[in-house]
Design a protein around this motif. Structure first.
Motif, PDB file in Angstrom:
ATOM      1  N   LYS A   1       9.568  -5.249  14.854  1.00 28.02           N
ATOM      2  CA  LYS A   1       8.769  -3.773  14.535  1.00 28.02           C
ATOM      3  C   LYS A   1       9.878  -3.231  13.627  1.00 28.02           C
TER       4      LYS A   1
ATOM      5  N   GLU B   1       7.470  -5.106   2.526  1.00 27.51           N
ATOM      6  CA  GLU B   1       6.438  -5.094   3.705  1.00 27.51           C
ATOM      7  C   GLU B   1       5.441  -6.344   3.428  1.00 27.51           C
ATOM      8  N   ARG B   2       5.405  -6.692   2.202  1.00 24.36           N
ATOM      9  CA  ARG B   2       4.404  -8.021   1.897  1.00 24.36           C
ATOM     10  C   ARG B   2       5.315  -9.110   2.508  1.00 24.36           C
TER      11      ARG B   2
ATOM     12  N   GLN C   1       5.669  -9.219   6.521  1.00 25.58           N
ATOM     13  CA  GLN C   1       4.425  -9.684   7.173  1.00 25.58           C
ATOM     14  C   GLN C   1       4.162 -11.237   7.034  1.00 25.58           C
ATOM     15  N   ASN C   2       4.585 -11.565   5.654  1.00 27.14           N
ATOM     16  CA  ASN C   2       4.485 -13.168   5.694  1.00 27.14           C
ATOM     17  C   ASN C   2       5.499 -13.677   6.891  1.00 27.14           C
TER      18      ASN C   2
ATOM     19  N   HIS D   1       6.425 -10.147  10.839  1.00 23.64           N
ATOM     20  CA  HIS D   1       6.952  -8.966  11.202  1.00 23.64           C
ATOM     21  C   HIS D   1       5.930  -7.795  11.295  1.00 23.64           C
ATOM     22  N   GLU D   2       6.083  -6.839  11.913  1.00 24.71           N
ATOM     23  CA  GLU D   2       5.140  -5.784  12.027  1.00 24.71           C
ATOM     24  C   GLU D   2       5.772  -4.331  11.350  1.00 24.71           C
TER      25      GLU D   2
END
Length: 231
Positions: free
Chosen positions: A2, A16-17, A20-21, A24-25
């Motif tokens: 997180k 972020e991109r 998330q790939n 992860h959050e």
């Protein structure tokens, strides 16, 4: 993991991109006063903010026992203070002027070349860096790191932006639209030039390195560098 993103500009959005790939959050995307946020629910904070905000961002994480990875440059006059606070709070911290795997390999090459060239005073060393027009600091943190490595491994005593004395390394900083980052170290003599160069093609390399550093930093205490992560 997180993650709290401290700074949500182009670099924050790239992190972020890619994060998330990797599964992860992203819990927080913070562009305002960090003290308004309770970071206890995050596993790590990744700071790519602005120089004026970096120190407060980093030390707020230490206060809340949140590991922090920072790639913000232009605030390093307070780096020693941040390190001292990190250790006093038994927190975790990685700062790097550049998280790219390629740049960190380039750092090692730069040190080795400086050692070799120190035996040949007929060569004058110079540094050039090129970045996008939105970059706030000049020269880049990466260029400063390169210059400091050369100083540690040669007879040079310092660096200067623009004109430099014989004992200093001249550093040129250029700002050109849509350039992610280029760094060149050149050794020039009357008869030839020796040059090493790193050219970033996108922000993805920097972002991925920061995420890998954040993954590595989990459950650790202390102050580390990207060399600890990669080598």
């Amino acid at each position: 993991m997180k993650i709290a993103l401290l700074g949500y500009g182009k670099m924050g959005k790239t992190i972020e991109r890619l994060a998330q790939n990797r599964g992860h959050e992203i819990i927080f995307r913070i562009n305002e006063d960090i003290e308004k946020f309770d970071l206890q629910q995050v596993d790590v904070a990744i700071d790519f903010s602005i120089p004026a905000a970096a120190f407060k961002n980093i030390t707020s994480c230490f206060e809340q026992q949140v590991p922090v990875v920072s790639g913000t440059t232009g605030w390093l006059e307070k780096y020693s203070e941040a390190v001292e606070l990190c250790r006093s709070k038994n927190a975790a911290f990685i700062y790097a002027s550049n998280f790219s795997l390629g740049v960190n390999l380039f750092f090692e090459l730069n040190k080795k070349l400086a050692q070799m060239m120190s035996n040949f005073p007929e060569y004058d060393v110079a540094l050039e860096e090129i970045h996008h027009t939105q970059k706030l600091d000049a020269p880049s943190g990466t260029a400063i790191s390169l210059a400091e490595q050369i100083i540690e491994n040669s007879a040079k005593t310092g660096w200067n932006l623009g004109e430099a004395s014989k004992e200093e390394i001249p550093v040129t900083a250029k700002r050109i639209e849509n350039v992610p980052g280029t760094h060149c170290v050149s050794y020039n003599s009357d008869v030839d030039t020796i040059k090493i160069e790193h050219i970033a093609h996108s922000r993805d390399g920097f972002a991925l390195g920061a995420i890998i550093a954040a993954e590595w930093l989990q459950h650790k205490k202390g102050v580390f560098t990207m060399k600890d992560v990669l080598f």
